[in-house]
Design a protein around this motif. Sequence first.
Motif, PDB file in Angstrom:
ATOM      1  N   PRO A  21       0.832  -1.206   0.000  1.00 54.15           N
ATOM      2  CA  PRO A  21       0.000   0.000   0.000  1.00 54.15           C
ATOM      3  C   PRO A  21       0.866   1.255   0.000  1.00 54.15           C
ATOM      4  O   PRO A  21       2.010   1.241   0.446  1.00 54.15           O
ATOM      5  CB  PRO A  21      -0.801  -0.120   1.302  1.00 54.15           C
ATOM      6  CG  PRO A  21       0.031  -0.991   2.183  1.00 54.15           C
ATOM      7  CD  PRO A  21       0.725  -1.957   1.266  1.00 54.15           C
ATOM      8  N   MET A  22       0.319   2.339  -0.509  1.00 57.30           N
ATOM      9  CA  MET A  22       1.042   3.601  -0.547  1.00 57.30           C
ATOM     10  C   MET A  22       1.306   4.139   0.860  1.00 57.30           C
ATOM     11  O   MET A  22       2.311   4.803   1.107  1.00 57.30           O
ATOM     12  CB  MET A  22       0.254   4.624  -1.353  1.00 57.30           C
ATOM     13  CG  MET A  22       0.177   4.307  -2.834  1.00 57.30           C
ATOM     14  SD  MET A  22       1.819   4.360  -3.625  1.00 57.30           S
ATOM     15  CE  MET A  22       2.203   6.098  -3.445  1.00 57.30           C
ATOM     16  N   LYS A  23       0.403   3.865   1.816  1.00 54.89           N
ATOM     17  CA  LYS A  23       0.564   4.345   3.184  1.00 54.89           C
ATOM     18  C   LYS A  23       0.881   3.163   4.098  1.00 54.89           C
ATOM     19  O   LYS A  23       0.318   2.085   3.948  1.00 54.89           O
ATOM     20  CB  LYS A  23      -0.709   5.049   3.660  1.00 54.89           C
ATOM     21  CG  LYS A  23      -1.006   6.341   2.904  1.00 54.89           C
ATOM     22  CD  LYS A  23      -2.248   7.013   3.465  1.00 54.89           C
ATOM     23  CE  LYS A  23      -2.535   8.326   2.732  1.00 54.89           C
ATOM     24  NZ  LYS A  23      -3.754   8.996   3.279  1.00 54.89           N
ATOM     25  N   ALA A  24       1.760   3.424   5.078  1.00 57.50           N
ATOM     26  CA  ALA A  24       2.141   2.353   6.001  1.00 57.50           C
ATOM     27  C   ALA A  24       0.991   1.957   6.909  1.00 57.50           C
ATOM     28  O   ALA A  24       0.836   0.778   7.256  1.00 57.50           O
ATOM     29  CB  ALA A  24       3.339   2.797   6.845  1.00 57.50           C
ATOM     30  N   ASN A  25       0.182   2.954   7.324  1.00 56.27           N
ATOM     31  CA  ASN A  25      -0.957   2.686   8.203  1.00 56.27           C
ATOM     32  C   ASN A  25      -0.523   1.868   9.426  1.00 56.27           C
ATOM     33  O   ASN A  25      -1.089   0.824   9.760  1.00 56.27           O
ATOM     34  CB  ASN A  25      -2.059   1.942   7.442  1.00 56.27           C
ATOM     35  CG  ASN A  25      -3.386   1.993   8.184  1.00 56.27           C
ATOM     36  OD1 ASN A  25      -3.580   2.852   9.049  1.00 56.27           O
ATOM     37  ND2 ASN A  25      -4.281   1.076   7.863  1.00 56.27           N
ATOM     38  N   LEU A  26       0.508   2.386  10.112  1.00 53.20           N
ATOM     39  CA  LEU A  26       1.132   1.633  11.185  1.00 53.20           C
ATOM     40  C   LEU A  26       0.185   1.332  12.340  1.00 53.20           C
ATOM     41  O   LEU A  26       0.310   0.304  13.003  1.00 53.20           O
ATOM     42  CB  LEU A  26       2.362   2.388  11.717  1.00 53.20           C
ATOM     43  CG  LEU A  26       3.543   2.489  10.735  1.00 53.20           C
ATOM     44  CD1 LEU A  26       4.661   3.301  11.359  1.00 53.20           C
ATOM     45  CD2 LEU A  26       4.028   1.110  10.356  1.00 53.20           C
ATOM     46  N   GLN A  27      -0.746   2.208  12.593  1.00 54.07           N
ATOM     47  CA  GLN A  27      -1.649   1.979  13.723  1.00 54.07           C
ATOM     48  C   GLN A  27      -2.426   0.681  13.567  1.00 54.07           C
ATOM     49  O   GLN A  27      -2.773   0.034  14.544  1.00 54.07           O
ATOM     50  CB  GLN A  27      -2.613   3.156  13.878  1.00 54.07           C
ATOM     51  CG  GLN A  27      -1.944   4.422  14.402  1.00 54.07           C
ATOM     52  CD  GLN A  27      -2.947   5.516  14.694  1.00 54.07           C
ATOM     53  OE1 GLN A  27      -4.038   5.519  14.125  1.00 54.07           O
ATOM     54  NE2 GLN A  27      -2.590   6.437  15.566  1.00 54.07           N
ATOM     55  N   ALA A  28      -2.709   0.313  12.336  1.00 54.79           N
ATOM     56  CA  ALA A  28      -3.410  -0.957  12.091  1.00 54.79           C
ATOM     57  C   ALA A  28      -2.426  -2.076  11.800  1.00 54.79           C
ATOM     58  O   ALA A  28      -2.640  -3.227  12.208  1.00 54.79           O
ATOM     59  CB  ALA A  28      -4.381  -0.792  10.934  1.00 54.79           C
TER      60      ALA A  28
END
Length: 459
Positions: A21-28
């Motif tokens: 994905p383009m964003k890491a979205n680390l919180q999830a």
Amino acid sequence: MHRSPMADWKDTLNLPRTDFPMKANLQAAEPQALARWTAMGLYERIREHCAGRPKFVLHDGPPYANGRIHLGTAMNKILKDVVVKSRTMMGFDAPYVLGYDCHGLPIELKVDRELGPRKREMSVADFRRACRDYATRFIDVMNLEFQRLGVFGDWDDLYLTMDFRYQAAIARALGKFVERGLVYKGKKPVHWCIHCRTALAEAEVEYSEHSSPSIFVEFPLVPESAAALAERVPELAGRTVSVLIWTTTPWTIPSNLAIAFHPEFDYGAYDVDGRAVIVAEGLAPAVAAAAGRTFDAPVARMKGELLERVRFQHPLYARESIGVLADYVTLEQGTGAVHTAPGHGSDDFNTGMKYGLEIYAPVGPGGHFLQTVELFGGQRVFDANPRIEEALNERGKLWHRQTVEHAYPHCWRCHNPVIFLATSQWFIRMDERRLKPPASRSTATLPATAPPVWRSLSG
């Protein structure tokens, strides 16, 4: 409008096409990764894979279970986790043994604040149970937070200092030391916070500017010692002789048992109102200027080594102090004659042990003199400073007094000034020898209430 085909710069880059994905979205992503590692038993699989390899065990000093983790605890745990994981990658079997320290003042302070006025109605046992409940609550909180940092370990099998099995193991080990005669009770000087009523480690002391009294005090030689010194220094024959000390802790004067001299320094005896007053020659001009006195040429000179075991009359009490030798005496400040109270300083303690002096520290945990202390019993040590100065002045032993600003140790928790206090503690001898009392005692005379340095287990 004409648009250049070169405007879409991404079309000029030769990049691989992936499903990332383009964003890491680390919180999830982080919780998902942690859940995946737990589901697959990653840590257990690493242990199985490393079985039989050479062992590497990091003995981790456990964190206090006293609240949510912060940057300090996080950095500490992450660095240790890096060490353990790197050793695993280097071919070792490196389990991470996890645990928590569930005792001590950090937890007690937090519980004390939570309880507020309610603690006054609680028994000691109830307060301890509240501390156990508090530690249990934050063990669960800290476990989750450390796991969110990616720390590997057996989180289901922690060692806890409040675990009864852990405490039983300590009791068994201590019992073995007692059976072998390796446990004894003695005294050790520590930084002591009279507000928190606890000892402080060196790392728990912070230095801040503080106003302290600075006093010069005269200690007369007892007649027998003055006569004996005159046999070695004939110029002192027939004279009244004394020594001058300097201190910024007047409250320790009641505990004085000795005066330390440097064996190689040159000391001069200066005529002051018909008395021969001894100070280090290198400090005489500064002492005279500070005290507003005039020192002419010394009437006698001597090396500090000649003053060993010379006896002085205590300026407040009907007891004697003894002359001792110490290399830590300097010519940077003071008089070259160092007031020594073995119960209230590290150097003082070591010198007292060397000369067999009692480690006399008649101060309670709240910083009050014991009632047995003549003139000042029950008084708080810092509050007693002006009263001690007044008593010295009444007896003609206070030369000079001023206030100085200097860096002074304070408690990192309550930010109040601390004192040096030798407290009774239990020790385990590590050299296999059984406890033996000192071979000799000093000639210094102490009040009957002065506590002995060494006590056998039977006494």
